[in-house]
Design a protein around this motif. Structure first.
Motif, PDB file in Angstrom:
ATOM      1  N   GLN A  18      -5.158  13.715 -11.440  1.00  0.00           N
ATOM      2  CA  GLN A  18      -4.320  12.319 -11.382  1.00  0.00           C
ATOM      3  C   GLN A  18      -3.118  12.618 -12.404  1.00  0.00           C
ATOM      4  O   GLN A  18      -3.256  13.070 -13.465  1.00  0.00           O
ATOM      5  CB  GLN A  18      -5.191  11.102 -11.972  1.00  0.00           C
ATOM      6  N   ILE A  19      -1.976  12.670 -11.842  1.00  0.00           N
ATOM      7  CA  ILE A  19      -0.853  12.893 -12.432  1.00  0.00           C
ATOM      8  C   ILE A  19       0.618  12.221 -11.981  1.00  0.00           C
ATOM      9  O   ILE A  19       0.749  11.744 -10.778  1.00  0.00           O
ATOM     10  CB  ILE A  19      -0.473  14.301 -12.244  1.00  0.00           C
ATOM     11  N   SER A  20       1.627  12.089 -12.753  1.00  0.00           N
ATOM     12  CA  SER A  20       2.538  11.572 -12.452  1.00  0.00           C
ATOM     13  C   SER A  20       3.717  12.321 -12.152  1.00  0.00           C
ATOM     14  O   SER A  20       3.717  13.653 -12.957  1.00  0.00           O
ATOM     15  CB  SER A  20       3.110  10.589 -13.386  1.00  0.00           C
ATOM     16  N   GLY A 194      -1.529   6.414  -5.182  1.00  0.00           N
ATOM     17  CA  GLY A 194      -1.593   5.827  -6.180  1.00  0.00           C
ATOM     18  C   GLY A 194      -0.971   4.761  -6.600  1.00  0.00           C
ATOM     19  O   GLY A 194       0.615   4.738  -6.111  1.00  0.00           O
ATOM     20  N   SER A 195      -0.984   3.979  -7.634  1.00  0.00           N
ATOM     21  CA  SER A 195       0.115   3.270  -8.296  1.00  0.00           C
ATOM     22  C   SER A 195       0.841   2.266  -7.090  1.00  0.00           C
ATOM     23  O   SER A 195       2.109   1.979  -7.070  1.00  0.00           O
ATOM     24  CB  SER A 195       1.435   3.804  -9.089  1.00  0.00           C
ATOM     25  N   ASN A 250      -7.590   6.170  -8.026  1.00  0.00           N
ATOM     26  CA  ASN A 250      -8.902   6.377  -8.117  1.00  0.00           C
ATOM     27  C   ASN A 250      -9.072   8.040  -7.775  1.00  0.00           C
ATOM     28  O   ASN A 250      -9.416   8.252  -6.600  1.00  0.00           O
ATOM     29  CB  ASN A 250      -9.511   5.564  -6.977  1.00  0.00           C
ATOM     30  N   THR A 251      -8.781   8.644  -8.709  1.00  0.00           N
ATOM     31  CA  THR A 251      -8.911  10.160  -8.778  1.00  0.00           C
ATOM     32  C   THR A 251     -10.663  10.381  -9.019  1.00  0.00           C
ATOM     33  O   THR A 251     -11.193  10.106 -10.111  1.00  0.00           O
ATOM     34  CB  THR A 251      -8.297  10.906  -9.736  1.00  0.00           C
ATOM     35  N   THR A 266      -9.029   6.002 -13.162  1.00  0.00           N
ATOM     36  CA  THR A 266      -8.278   4.847 -12.473  1.00  0.00           C
ATOM     37  C   THR A 266      -6.821   4.579 -13.188  1.00  0.00           C
ATOM     38  O   THR A 266      -6.159   3.549 -12.850  1.00  0.00           O
ATOM     39  CB  THR A 266      -9.227   3.777 -12.680  1.00  0.00           C
ATOM     40  N   GLU A 267      -6.339   5.417 -14.371  1.00  0.00           N
ATOM     41  CA  GLU A 267      -5.231   4.794 -15.082  1.00  0.00           C
ATOM     42  C   GLU A 267      -4.886   6.343 -15.738  1.00  0.00           C
ATOM     43  O   GLU A 267      -5.707   6.956 -16.426  1.00  0.00           O
ATOM     44  CB  GLU A 267      -5.401   3.531 -16.061  1.00  0.00           C
TER      45      GLU A 267
END
Length: 343
Positions: A18-20, A194-195, A250-251, A266-267
């Motif tokens: 999970q990454i931005s 996501g997001s 939700n990774t 989740t965050e």
């Protein structure tokens, strides 16, 4: 590989990231991918999965802007999109080979005048095994991406076993999922942006990936992206619209019995890591093998057109000439009621 002789005694370690992204920058987002590959490998992972269209970034602008106003952002996405092959794919290939890790990466692919939601699968030796395109972009995405075709609905023999992949709401297409199930996928790689939309989207992702694990009798490694509040503000300054660019993360890694194999993320940024014991596939399928003893191909069958679609077919070549034009080559039959056909 003959599916009747698959190894169900092995164990492998998988990582879901999970990454931005670095918004508006293909190169800097690629650097984050390379760093995450190295970190996953350091944790002993043999498979790493990234979010949907992670390079350069998911087109969040299309969710909050009307089509008549999104031309500037659409053009910027064109400028930063990934061509295949390119320096980006070379860098990821080198990282996969260097760390002996299978990589599943989502990209915005540019093919001349069109963009596609594409999933790239690199084997542990760095080989790009598959470039598949999302078969039907969802709602707002149809203003951004073209459609894929059945050529990408393949399960691959990889260093970690038989692996298949779908993106986001492709999981709501039961026939697309069944096409991979019937090819006996052992690991299913799922990707979501996501997001988006809030907690309801995270809940729906959980239901979707756990159901596929149960129905397919396989592991699901799912990755979603994440946006920081500062990034949300970069996308839109409208506070009402900013609220819909949150949650929906939700990774997770799911076992063949539908259970979480590690705590979901989740965050924020992070990495879900779990060991996959392939004997659990047999344990599940002994009770319910949806493409074997629990199937009824005499009643229900799936017909798959796995032909890559082209705008131009050179009719100067006869259809029987399969050597000089692979487009006309016969397609292999897939067992358990999944058949190939040309249209």
């Amino acid at each position: 590989m003959d599916s009747s002789h698959l190894d169900y005694s092995r164990k492998i370690r998988a990582a879901a990231v999970q990454i931005s992204p670095v918004l508006f920058s293909r190169d800097r987002t690629t650097e984050k991918v390379l760093d995450a590959i190295a970190k996953a490998a350091k944790e002993g992972a043999q498979l790493v999965v990234f979010p949907e269209t992670f390079i350069p970034y998911y087109p969040y602008f299309s969710f909050v802007q009307p089509p008549v106003l999104m031309g500037k952002e659409h053009m910027r996405l064109y400028e930063e999109a990934v061509t295949v092959p390119s320096a980006v794919t070379d860098a990821v290939s080198n990282a996969a080979r260097s760390h002996a890790i299978v990589v599943v990466l989502g990209v915005n692919e540019r093919d001349r005048g069109s963009l596609y939601n594409s999933q790239l699968i690199f084997d542990a030796d760095g080989t790009l095994l598959l470039k598949r395109r999302k078969i039907t972009p969802t709602y707002h995405e149809r203003m951004v991406w073209g459609q894929g075709d059945g050529a990408g609905l393949k399960v691959l023999d990889t260093a970690v076993g038989k692996l298949g992949a779908l993106a986001c709401w492709e999981h709501y297409n039961p026939l697309a999922r069944f096409s991979l199930m019937a090819q006996h996928e052992q690991i299913h790689c799922a990707q979501f942006p996501g997001s988006l939309v809030g907690q309801i989207f995270a809940d729906q992702i959980d239901v979707t990936i756990r159901h596929h694990a149960l129905e397919a009798g396989c592991f699901v490694v799912n990755s979603t992206g994440w946006l920081s509040p500062e990034q949300v503000a970069q996308i839109t300054t409208d506070e009402k619209l900013q609220r819909v660019l949150s949650g929906g993360c939700n990774t997770a890694i799911i076992g063949p019995e539908g259970n979480h194999l590690c705590p979901p993320i989740t965050e924020g940024e992070g990495m879900a890591i779990a060991d996959l014991d392939f004997s659990l596939i047999t344990k599940r399928k002994r009770m319910m093998d949806s493409v074997g003893h629990y199937s009824r191909p005499d009643l229900l069958q799936l017909q798959l057109n796995s032909q890559a679609q082209r705008s131009l077919i050179d009719e100067r070549l006869p259809e029987t000439d399969t050597t000089s034009n692979p487009q006309y080559a016969p397609l292999p039959e897939i067992s358990y009621g999944l058949f190939q056909s040309l249209t």
